[in-house]
Motif scaffolding. Structure first.
Motif, PDB file in Angstrom:
ATOM      1  N   SER A  67     -24.571  29.576  -1.779  1.00  0.00           N
ATOM      2  CA  SER A  67     -24.707  29.962  -3.173  1.00  0.00           C
ATOM      3  C   SER A  67     -23.335  30.209  -3.781  1.00  0.00           C
ATOM      4  CB  SER A  67     -25.569  31.219  -3.312  1.00  0.00           C
ATOM      5  OG  SER A  67     -24.885  32.331  -2.792  1.00  0.00           O
ATOM      6  N   HIS A  68     -23.315  30.319  -5.098  1.00  0.00           N
ATOM      7  CA  HIS A  68     -22.095  30.648  -5.825  1.00  0.00           C
ATOM      8  C   HIS A  68     -22.142  32.122  -6.177  1.00  0.00           C
ATOM      9  CE1 HIS A  68     -20.912  26.489  -6.316  1.00  0.00           C
ATOM     10  NE2 HIS A  68     -22.156  26.211  -6.671  1.00  0.00           N
ATOM     11  N   ASP A  69     -21.018  32.779  -6.090  1.00  0.00           N
ATOM     12  CA  ASP A  69     -20.916  34.177  -6.476  1.00  0.00           C
ATOM     13  C   ASP A  69     -19.757  34.286  -7.457  1.00  0.00           C
ATOM     14  OD1 ASP A  69     -21.451  36.884  -6.517  1.00  0.00           O
ATOM     15  OD2 ASP A  69     -20.233  37.325  -4.756  1.00  0.00           O
ATOM     16  N   TYR A  70     -19.953  34.978  -8.538  1.00  0.00           N
ATOM     17  CA  TYR A  70     -18.929  35.129  -9.548  1.00  0.00           C
ATOM     18  C   TYR A  70     -18.273  36.491  -9.367  1.00  0.00           C
ATOM     19  CZ  TYR A  70     -21.161  31.056 -11.503  1.00  0.00           C
ATOM     20  OH  TYR A  70     -21.672  29.803 -11.670  1.00  0.00           O
ATOM     21  N   VAL A 109     -24.407  47.063 -14.452  1.00  0.00           N
ATOM     22  CA  VAL A 109     -23.659  46.616 -15.623  1.00  0.00           C
ATOM     23  C   VAL A 109     -23.957  45.126 -15.820  1.00  0.00           C
ATOM     24  CG1 VAL A 109     -21.375  46.268 -16.622  1.00  0.00           C
ATOM     25  CG2 VAL A 109     -21.888  48.382 -15.398  1.00  0.00           C
ATOM     26  N   HIS A 110     -24.414  44.793 -17.005  1.00  0.00           N
ATOM     27  CA  HIS A 110     -24.857  43.434 -17.343  1.00  0.00           C
ATOM     28  C   HIS A 110     -23.829  42.733 -18.214  1.00  0.00           C
ATOM     29  CE1 HIS A 110     -27.528  40.236 -18.753  1.00  0.00           C
ATOM     30  NE2 HIS A 110     -27.310  40.623 -19.999  1.00  0.00           N
ATOM     31  N   HIS A 111     -23.515  41.478 -17.864  1.00  0.00           N
ATOM     32  CA  HIS A 111     -22.688  40.625 -18.727  1.00  0.00           C
ATOM     33  C   HIS A 111     -23.603  40.042 -19.803  1.00  0.00           C
ATOM     34  CE1 HIS A 111     -19.920  40.761 -15.315  1.00  0.00           C
ATOM     35  NE2 HIS A 111     -18.982  40.369 -16.168  1.00  0.00           N
ATOM     36  N   ILE A 112     -23.352  40.368 -21.044  1.00  0.00           N
ATOM     37  CA  ILE A 112     -24.203  39.900 -22.133  1.00  0.00           C
ATOM     38  C   ILE A 112     -24.200  38.373 -22.192  1.00  0.00           C
ATOM     39  CG2 ILE A 112     -24.492  39.922 -24.656  1.00  0.00           C
ATOM     40  CD1 ILE A 112     -23.440  42.871 -24.514  1.00  0.00           C
ATOM     41  N   ASP A 113     -23.046  37.766 -21.980  1.00  0.00           N
ATOM     42  CA  ASP A 113     -22.940  36.307 -21.860  1.00  0.00           C
ATOM     43  C   ASP A 113     -22.767  36.022 -20.360  1.00  0.00           C
ATOM     44  OD1 ASP A 113     -22.708  33.603 -22.480  1.00  0.00           O
ATOM     45  OD2 ASP A 113     -20.571  33.754 -22.953  1.00  0.00           O
ATOM     46  N   ARG A 117     -22.225  30.655 -17.321  1.00  0.00           N
ATOM     47  CA  ARG A 117     -22.031  29.741 -18.446  1.00  0.00           C
ATOM     48  C   ARG A 117     -20.605  29.209 -18.523  1.00  0.00           C
ATOM     49  NH1 ARG A 117     -25.197  32.765 -23.340  1.00  0.00           N
ATOM     50  NH2 ARG A 117     -27.297  32.273 -22.642  1.00  0.00           N
ATOM     51  N   THR A 118     -19.631  30.026 -18.134  1.00  0.00           N
ATOM     52  CA  THR A 118     -18.238  29.620 -18.290  1.00  0.00           C
ATOM     53  C   THR A 118     -17.703  28.868 -17.078  1.00  0.00           C
ATOM     54  OG1 THR A 118     -17.491  31.738 -17.435  1.00  0.00           O
ATOM     55  CG2 THR A 118     -17.707  31.525 -19.829  1.00  0.00           C
ATOM     56  N   GLY A 143     -34.960  37.651 -17.426  1.00  0.00           N
ATOM     57  CA  GLY A 143     -36.298  37.105 -17.246  1.00  0.00           C
ATOM     58  C   GLY A 143     -36.709  36.050 -18.252  1.00  0.00           C
ATOM     59  N   LYS A 144     -35.791  35.594 -19.064  1.00  0.00           N
ATOM     60  CA  LYS A 144     -36.114  34.586 -20.078  1.00  0.00           C
ATOM     61  C   LYS A 144     -36.359  33.244 -19.403  1.00  0.00           C
ATOM     62  CE  LYS A 144     -34.690  33.612 -24.764  1.00  0.00           C
ATOM     63  NZ  LYS A 144     -33.669  33.919 -25.765  1.00  0.00           N
ATOM     64  N   THR A 145     -37.427  32.575 -19.796  1.00  0.00           N
ATOM     65  CA  THR A 145     -37.721  31.273 -19.206  1.00  0.00           C
ATOM     66  C   THR A 145     -36.876  30.205 -19.872  1.00  0.00           C
ATOM     67  OG1 THR A 145     -39.563  30.953 -20.741  1.00  0.00           O
ATOM     68  CG2 THR A 145     -40.087  31.888 -18.582  1.00  0.00           C
ATOM     69  N   GLY A 146     -36.648  29.140 -19.154  1.00  0.00           N
ATOM     70  CA  GLY A 146     -35.815  28.051 -19.641  1.00  0.00           C
ATOM     71  C   GLY A 146     -34.716  27.782 -18.646  1.00  0.00           C
ATOM     72  N   ALA A 147     -33.552  27.460 -19.126  1.00  0.00           N
ATOM     73  CA  ALA A 147     -32.418  27.170 -18.249  1.00  0.00           C
ATOM     74  C   ALA A 147     -32.011  28.435 -17.502  1.00  0.00           C
ATOM     75  CB  ALA A 147     -31.248  26.642 -19.073  1.00  0.00           C
ATOM     76  N   SER A 148     -31.366  28.264 -16.362  1.00  0.00           N
ATOM     77  CA  SER A 148     -31.003  29.410 -15.523  1.00  0.00           C
ATOM     78  C   SER A 148     -30.012  30.346 -16.199  1.00  0.00           C
ATOM     79  CB  SER A 148     -30.435  28.927 -14.187  1.00  0.00           C
ATOM     80  OG  SER A 148     -29.250  28.182 -14.416  1.00  0.00           O
ATOM     81  N   ASP A 149     -29.283  29.871 -17.213  1.00  0.00           N
ATOM     82  CA  ASP A 149     -28.333  30.745 -17.893  1.00  0.00           C
ATOM     83  C   ASP A 149     -28.915  31.363 -19.170  1.00  0.00           C
ATOM     84  OD1 ASP A 149     -28.340  28.505 -19.520  1.00  0.00           O
ATOM     85  OD2 ASP A 149     -26.158  28.314 -19.623  1.00  0.00           O
ATOM     86  N   GLU A 150     -30.219  31.211 -19.378  1.00  0.00           N
ATOM     87  CA  GLU A 150     -30.877  31.816 -20.534  1.00  0.00           C
ATOM     88  C   GLU A 150     -31.134  33.292 -20.257  1.00  0.00           C
ATOM     89  OE1 GLU A 150     -31.973  30.677 -23.638  1.00  0.00           O
ATOM     90  OE2 GLU A 150     -30.672  28.996 -23.159  1.00  0.00           O
ATOM     91  N   VAL A 151     -30.718  34.149 -21.151  1.00  0.00           N
ATOM     92  CA  VAL A 151     -30.968  35.583 -21.032  1.00  0.00           C
ATOM     93  C   VAL A 151     -31.413  36.126 -22.388  1.00  0.00           C
ATOM     94  CG1 VAL A 151     -29.305  35.978 -19.158  1.00  0.00           C
ATOM     95  CG2 VAL A 151     -28.548  36.182 -21.524  1.00  0.00           C
TER      96      VAL A 151
END
Length: 167
Positions: A67-70, A109-113, A117-118, A143-151
């Protein structure tokens, strides 16, 4: 244990469905009609097997994953929490108030974006780009459905909570 062919088949089924969901989300973002008609899930747990059939169910098998970890700079988290404190900025939950002083300082702590994505390291503003949230709200934000980067955006989730409380 399953043989390689059946595992491969299950993975192909899983990933082809995930790919169709992702493609539909991309088409919607582009303002186009989605190419796939996907049946809505019958329940929130529809991707899990039937809970009535637990014959031969086992947990704990070890598997390797890639997996990728940021990376996250702890200084950004500290600056965010210094500004906002340790209370969930969505629902107001405070671990120390609810569970006692031994839980002071517990918060996510949540990254709003989302960082995914980057796809590269970049500077962030801990006050504008980060928000302290409880684990439940953090799960809901992602939990937003759609692409994995959808929040969901924090204001969207606050509005959902407000609507749910009225019902």
């Amino acid at each position: 244990m399953q043989d390689h062919a059946s595992v491969r088949n299950e993975l192909q089924i899983f990933f082809s469905k995930e790919l169709r969901i992702w493609e539909n989300g991309l088409f919607v973002k582009l303002g186009l009609n989605p190419p796939y008609e996907l049946a809505p899930p019958s329940s929130p747990d529809s991707h899990y097997p039937n809970p009535e059939n637990t014959d031969n169910a086992k947990d704990g098998e070890v598997r390797d994953v890639l997996s990728h970890d940021y990376e996250r700079d702890p200084k950004n988290r500290a600056a965010c929490l210094k500004h906002f404190g340790y209370k969930c900025q969505i629902c107001g939950f405070d671990f120390s108030t609810f569970y006692g002083p031994e839980f002071a300082g517990k918060i996510e702590v949540h990254h709003i974006d989302p960082l995914c994505r980057t796809k590269s390291a970049h500077a962030i503003d801990p006050i504008k780009d980060l928000i302290p949230v409880c684990p439940n709200c953090h799960t809901a934000l992602h939990g937003k459905t759609g692409a994995s980067d959808e929040v969901y955006m924090p204001d969207e989730l606050r509005a959902m909570i407000k609507r749910a409380k009225k019902e």
